[in-house]
Scaffold this active site. Structure first.
Site, PDB file in Angstrom:
ATOM      1  CG  LEU A  64      32.145 -86.019  16.306  1.00  0.00           C
ATOM      2  CD1 LEU A  64      30.804 -85.734  16.969  1.00  0.00           C
ATOM      3  CD2 LEU A  64      31.953 -86.292  14.820  1.00  0.00           C
ATOM      4  N   GLY A  65      36.082 -83.673  17.285  1.00  0.00           N
ATOM      5  CA  GLY A  65      36.860 -82.464  17.542  1.00  0.00           C
ATOM      6  C   GLY A  65      37.440 -82.479  18.933  1.00  0.00           C
ATOM      7  N   GLY A  67      39.459 -79.602  21.993  1.00  0.00           N
ATOM      8  CA  GLY A  67      39.841 -78.239  22.310  1.00  0.00           C
ATOM      9  C   GLY A  67      40.025 -78.071  23.788  1.00  0.00           C
ATOM     10  CG  ASN A  68      41.097 -74.231  25.201  1.00  0.00           C
ATOM     11  OD1 ASN A  68      42.238 -74.656  25.168  1.00  0.00           O
ATOM     12  ND2 ASN A  68      40.750 -73.102  24.626  1.00  0.00           N
ATOM     13  N   GLY A  69      37.920 -77.490  26.042  1.00  0.00           N
ATOM     14  CA  GLY A  69      36.890 -78.104  26.864  1.00  0.00           C
ATOM     15  C   GLY A  69      36.967 -79.612  26.940  1.00  0.00           C
ATOM     16  N   GLY A  70      37.731 -80.269  26.069  1.00  0.00           N
ATOM     17  CA  GLY A  70      37.804 -81.722  26.067  1.00  0.00           C
ATOM     18  C   GLY A  70      37.706 -82.258  24.655  1.00  0.00           C
ATOM     19  CB  THR A  71      38.409 -85.472  23.216  1.00  0.00           C
ATOM     20  OG1 THR A  71      39.750 -85.047  23.477  1.00  0.00           O
ATOM     21  CG2 THR A  71      38.364 -86.154  21.863  1.00  0.00           C
ATOM     22  CB  VAL A  72      33.419 -83.721  20.852  1.00  0.00           C
ATOM     23  CG1 VAL A  72      31.981 -84.149  20.538  1.00  0.00           C
ATOM     24  CG2 VAL A  72      33.420 -82.561  21.837  1.00  0.00           C
ATOM     25  CG  ASP A 180      34.298 -70.527  23.384  1.00  0.00           C
ATOM     26  OD1 ASP A 180      35.005 -69.697  22.775  1.00  0.00           O
ATOM     27  OD2 ASP A 180      34.602 -71.722  23.480  1.00  0.00           O
TER      28      ASP A 180
END
Length: 339
Positions: A64-65, A67-72, A180
């Site tokens: 789904l996406g 970024g800096n926080g991880g992969t979803v 954020d």
């Protein structure tokens, strides 16, 4: 590292991290990290929907996406036939990031609000942390406007009301500032519900230039770009920038036709006037709302409670826009774009 069947069964919600993943150093930060396994033990799945999460019970569908926080990823919890969104985070990260991870889990676990993304639970597997959350089938406002174009003002008013209610809940109930706010962290489902996601881990970036100015720094308030403290007013700036982007269909800085490298863009945001919304395309109420959100001086910028009483937001309460009908229209347009 191969695991025995009994060890694999222990990799579920509430069980501790393997001791090998924790690097214990004799300083306060390391002590906080060392405490992470025991703190994770105390976290339970939401009381509204208890699930014993195991990696072998989860079937992945699509990404789904990231970024800096991880992969979803979109996943299916097979035993309950429940669709979820699962964020994967590598916990071998440094001490600061581990504390951020713990903080997000604690917030998610405690939150119970219709404007905040739901939390099913978390588990550890092969050194990675997996966080399972409510799946919002229409995705983010970022992906929506990029597929169907700018979002109409009446819809934006309702979105603003939902976002403000979520932010007020986080701040008043949990003493949390989102940190954020951006279109990709405002999610939508087919019922037309608007919910906030991704506060905590991806919002509290590591305090270094290399990591701070990556990906989403252009939504940061001027005082944050200059190294100042984060406040409620910083979230207000990010909300204003996000609304302008959704309204005009592009990031509002810099003026049309100019492309700037990231550091130049940040300098532009700090030093140059905020580009105004086209006066002939938007109401005075919406223009005034965005203008107040984007006051450069954070001490003069309003807070959530002021904004939720602004005429632009009050109008959304009075008009009662059919958000479900809008969501159905969005889903139909997205479907047709794929055909």
């Amino acid at each position: 590292m191969s695991l025995s069947p009994s060890e694999k069964r222990k990799r579920r919600v509430g069980l501790r991290l393997p001791t090998a993943t924790v690097n214990v150093l004799k300083n306060p930060e390391a002590e906080a990290v060392a405490a992470l396994p025991k703190q994770l033990e105390k976290l339970e799945v939401s009381n509204t929907f208890k699930i014993d999460l195991k990696d072998e019970d989860l079937k992945p569908f699509e990404e789904l996406g990231s970024g800096n926080g991880g992969t979803v990823n979109k996943i299916l919890h097979v035993p309950t036939n429940t669709i979820m969104a699962r964020k994967v985070i590598h916990v071998e990260a440094n001490a600061t990031v581990r504390k951020q991870i713990l903080r997000e889990l604690q917030i998610l676990h405690d939150c119970n609000n219709e404007y905040i993304i739901g939390f099913y639970g978390s588990y550890i597997n092969e050194g990675d942390l997996f966080i399972c959350m409510e799946y919002m089938d229409l995705g983010s406002l970022d992906s929506i406007y990029r597929k169907i174009g700018p979002i109409k003002e009446p819809i934006l008013a309702d979105i603003t009301l939902s976002v403000l209610r979520g932010l007020i809940y986080l701040h008043e109930t949990h003493k949390i500032i989102h940190r954020d706010i951006k279109p990709s962290n405002i999610l939508v489902n087919s019922q037309g519900e608007i919910k906030l996601a991704d506060f905590g881990v991806s919002g509290q970036l590591v305090n270094s230039v290399a990591n701070t100015f990556v990906g989403t720094s252009h939504y940061m308030a001027p005082e944050r770009i200059q190294g100042g403290k984060y406040s409620v007013q910083s979230d207000v700036w990010s909300l204003g920038i996000s609304l302008m982007e959704l309204a005009i269909g592009k990031f509002p800085f810099p003026p049309e036709g100019i492309v700037l490298p990231i550091f130049d863009l940040l300098q532009y945001i700090v030093n140059e006037p905020v580009p105004p919304l086209p006066a002939d395309q938007f109401s005075e109420e919406f223009q005034d709302f965005c203008n107040k959100c984007l006051i450069k001086d954070p001490h003069k910028r309003p807070n959530f409670k002021y904004l939720v009483k602004h005429k632009f937001v009050l109008k959304a309460e009075d008009d009662k826009v059919d958000m479900k009908a809008w969501a159905e229209d969005v889903a139909d347009k997205i479907k047709k774009s794929k055909e």
